[in-house]
Scaffold this motif. Structure first.
Motif, PDB file in Angstrom:
ATOM      1  N   ALA A  61       0.833  -1.208   0.000  1.00  0.00           N
ATOM      2  CA  ALA A  61       0.000   0.000   0.000  1.00  0.00           C
ATOM      3  C   ALA A  61       0.864   1.253   0.000  1.00  0.00           C
ATOM      4  N   THR A  62       0.229   2.368  -0.437  1.00  0.00           N
ATOM      5  CA  THR A  62       0.888   3.679  -0.357  1.00  0.00           C
ATOM      6  C   THR A  62       0.203   4.580   0.657  1.00  0.00           C
ATOM      7  N   TYR A  63      -0.911   4.089   1.237  1.00  0.00           N
ATOM      8  CA  TYR A  63      -1.661   4.905   2.196  1.00  0.00           C
ATOM      9  C   TYR A  63      -2.340   3.977   3.196  1.00  0.00           C
ATOM     10  N   VAL A  64      -2.313   4.347   4.462  1.00  0.00           N
ATOM     11  CA  VAL A  64      -3.017   3.594   5.504  1.00  0.00           C
ATOM     12  C   VAL A  64      -3.556   4.592   6.519  1.00  0.00           C
ATOM     13  N   SER A  65      -4.764   4.339   6.987  1.00  0.00           N
ATOM     14  CA  SER A  65      -5.386   5.240   7.959  1.00  0.00           C
ATOM     15  C   SER A  65      -5.802   4.465   9.203  1.00  0.00           C
ATOM     16  N   LEU A  66      -5.803   5.183  10.325  1.00  0.00           N
ATOM     17  CA  LEU A  66      -6.246   4.619  11.606  1.00  0.00           C
ATOM     18  C   LEU A  66      -7.295   5.562  12.175  1.00  0.00           C
ATOM     19  N   GLU A  67      -8.445   5.004  12.503  1.00  0.00           N
ATOM     20  CA  GLU A  67      -9.539   5.800  13.076  1.00  0.00           C
ATOM     21  C   GLU A  67     -10.002   5.122  14.363  1.00  0.00           C
ATOM     22  N   MET A  68     -10.030   5.893  15.451  1.00  0.00           N
ATOM     23  CA  MET A  68     -10.496   5.369  16.734  1.00  0.00           C
ATOM     24  C   MET A  68     -11.740   6.126  17.157  1.00  0.00           C
ATOM     25  N   THR A  69     -12.797   5.380  17.471  1.00  0.00           N
ATOM     26  CA  THR A  69     -14.070   5.968  17.869  1.00  0.00           C
ATOM     27  C   THR A  69     -14.386   5.545  19.297  1.00  0.00           C
ATOM     28  N   TYR A  70     -14.567   6.549  20.176  1.00  0.00           N
ATOM     29  CA  TYR A  70     -14.926   6.291  21.562  1.00  0.00           C
ATOM     30  C   TYR A  70     -16.427   6.493  21.726  1.00  0.00           C
ATOM     31  N   GLN A  71     -17.113   5.447  22.179  1.00  0.00           N
ATOM     32  CA  GLN A  71     -18.532   5.528  22.500  1.00  0.00           C
ATOM     33  C   GLN A  71     -18.745   5.142  23.956  1.00  0.00           C
ATOM     34  N   ALA A  72     -19.982   5.203  24.385  1.00  0.00           N
ATOM     35  CA  ALA A  72     -20.263   4.994  25.813  1.00  0.00           C
ATOM     36  C   ALA A  72     -19.859   3.609  26.286  1.00  0.00           C
ATOM     37  N   GLN A  73     -20.118   2.596  25.464  1.00  0.00           N
ATOM     38  CA  GLN A  73     -19.897   1.225  25.897  1.00  0.00           C
ATOM     39  C   GLN A  73     -18.829   0.488  25.085  1.00  0.00           C
ATOM     40  N   LEU A  74     -18.220   1.165  24.115  1.00  0.00           N
ATOM     41  CA  LEU A  74     -17.257   0.449  23.278  1.00  0.00           C
ATOM     42  C   LEU A  74     -16.250   1.403  22.665  1.00  0.00           C
ATOM     43  N   VAL A  75     -15.164   0.796  22.191  1.00  0.00           N
ATOM     44  CA  VAL A  75     -14.154   1.496  21.404  1.00  0.00           C
ATOM     45  C   VAL A  75     -14.054   0.781  20.059  1.00  0.00           C
ATOM     46  N   LYS A  76     -14.089   1.552  18.977  1.00  0.00           N
ATOM     47  CA  LYS A  76     -14.006   0.968  17.639  1.00  0.00           C
ATOM     48  C   LYS A  76     -12.709   1.419  16.987  1.00  0.00           C
ATOM     49  N   ILE A  77     -11.956   0.475  16.450  1.00  0.00           N
ATOM     50  CA  ILE A  77     -10.700   0.756  15.747  1.00  0.00           C
ATOM     51  C   ILE A  77     -10.878   0.340  14.300  1.00  0.00           C
ATOM     52  N   LEU A  78     -10.579   1.272  13.398  1.00  0.00           N
ATOM     53  CA  LEU A  78     -10.697   0.990  11.969  1.00  0.00           C
ATOM     54  C   LEU A  78      -9.356   1.272  11.303  1.00  0.00           C
ATOM     55  N   VAL A  79      -8.765   0.239  10.688  1.00  0.00           N
ATOM     56  CA  VAL A  79      -7.513   0.377   9.944  1.00  0.00           C
ATOM     57  C   VAL A  79      -7.817   0.073   8.484  1.00  0.00           C
ATOM     58  N   ALA A  80      -7.532   1.035   7.607  1.00  0.00           N
ATOM     59  CA  ALA A  80      -7.824   0.873   6.184  1.00  0.00           C
ATOM     60  C   ALA A  80      -6.591   1.214   5.354  1.00  0.00           C
TER      61      ALA A  80
END
Length: 388
Positions: free
Chosen positions: A305-324
């Motif tokens: 790849a030439t590009y990668v992103s990391l997104e972290m979402t904090y919610q009341a009951q969970l944490v979501k991690i998205l790597v694309a």
């Protein structure tokens, strides 16, 4: 089935016994090699010291010979002031110093040849020790895997084979990590410290000769080398467990990791957070950090790849991690099938799924050929509380 299990138990027991014996023999060989290495290094240090002393003596004789030649020239030209006996004495002294100088020059050559031979032997023995340690480590991996409760063989035969492979893969990974750490310390800080000792000895000789300008230059280089060695040690410590994870939290540590990743790999990166950041239990933050680390490692190894992103979402009951990433992608179903058949290179994804499940979370993968990959990890933030 009972006879089959009994036969398997016998085979495993015999294999363990043979490997235990081999392990002891390899350990003895390794210890013998270490003793030889210690003796060679001691002899090498002595030869290096003697070489330095001989070089200093040769330099001193060179100065004396030059002065004797000057003296011989003076007495040979002035027949009024000096008689024949004075000329003879000057000639004899110059000849004596020349002979002694030649002897020390020969001794210097012999010591240098001995030094080079010892250095070569030290490298060979060191390589033999490293090979023995590698074999010892590989035997440990197999023994650790085979030495479990043999009464569990029935359940192992009836369970999915890929779980056995994952267990072995984890042990191999642990041993490889230990080997990598040992290699990093040996090739980095250990070599730097050895070089520092040698250069400090050189600086000491310069001080004796009152070559203070050269000493100042040498000390400046030594200071730079100490700083470089300290940086290497900090990197090793950070790889074990980032201290910033405890001090600053998960988001700042991941931001630093993403920045370092971009600088090291030249892959463009992006890091975003959504929601209000909260501190999680230490074990959970460490687990999430390792999940992100493994995802980025897979990008390097497989995605092209030439590009990668990391997104972290904090919610009341969970944490979501998205790597694309925008890499080559793959067929998700076929990759999982290959992993289950122990033929593919997707053990990393299976290990990530296992790690997510340990945190009572789940991992989802979206990918297609030439369409990049998205890895979504959802971790309930109250998982640790439910366990306690």
């Amino acid at each position: 089935m009972d006879n089959r299990i009994h036969d398997i138990n016998n085979v495993i027991s015999n294999a363990i016994r043979v490997m235990e014996d081999s392990k002891v023999q390899i350990f003895e060989i390794c210890e013998s090699a270490r003793q030889e290495l210690q003796a060679l290094e001691l002899e090498l240090d002595t030869v290096i010291q003697e070489t330095g002393e001989v070089i200093d003596k040769a330099d001193e004789l060179e100065n004396q010979y030059r002065m004797a030649r000057i003296r011989l020239t003076e007495v040979s030209r002035d027949f009024v002031k000096f008689n024949e006996q004075d000329i003879k004495n000057a000639y004899d002294k110059a000849t004596q110093i020349q002979v002694e100088k030649m002897m020390y020059a020969e001794k210097e050559q012999q010591l240098k040849a001995r030094r080079d031979d010892l250095q070569k032997r030290v490298r060979n023995v060191d390589m033999s020790i490293e090979r023995a340690q590698t074999i010892h480590s590989q035997i440990n991996v197999v023994l650790e895997y085979l030495s479990g409760d043999l009464n569990q063989v029935t359940r192992i035969l009836e369970s999915a084979k890929n779980r056995q492979l994952i267990g072995l893969k984890i042990i191999v990974a642990q041993e490889e990590e230990r080997k990598r750490m040992a290699r990093d310390i040996h090739d980095g800080p250990a070599q730097s410290l050895a070089n520092l000792v040698l250069r400090m000895e050189i600086a000491e000789r310069m001080i004796v000769k009152q070559e203070f300008e050269m000493v100042q230059h040498e000390l400046k280089d030594l200071k730079a080398q100490v700083r470089s060695g300290l940086e290497e040690i900090r990197k090793i410590i950070f790889n074990l467990r980032p201290m910033a994870l405890d001090d600053l939290g998960l988001v700042p540590t991941l931001r630093k990791y993403v920045q370092d990743f971009e600088e090291k790999t030249r892959i463009r990166t992006k890091f975003e957070t959504i929601g209000r950041e909260i501190r999680l239990p230490s074990a959970m933050e460490a687990g999430i950090y390792r999940l992100v680390q493994e995802a980025f490692t897979n990008v390097i190894k497989h995605a092209n790849a030439t590009y990668v992103s990391l997104e972290m979402t904090y919610q009341a009951q969970l944490v979501k991690i998205l790597v694309a990433d925008n890499g080559v992608g793959f067929q998700v179903e076929s990759s999982e099938h290959l992993a289950a058949q122990h033929q593919g290179s997707h053990f990393g994804l299976i290990g990530m799924r296992e790690r997510a499940e340990l945190l009572e979370g789940r991992l989802e993968i979206e990918s297609a050929k030439d369409q990049g990959t998205k890895i979504s990890i959802i971790i309930p933030v109250n998982a640790q509380e439910r366990k306690e």
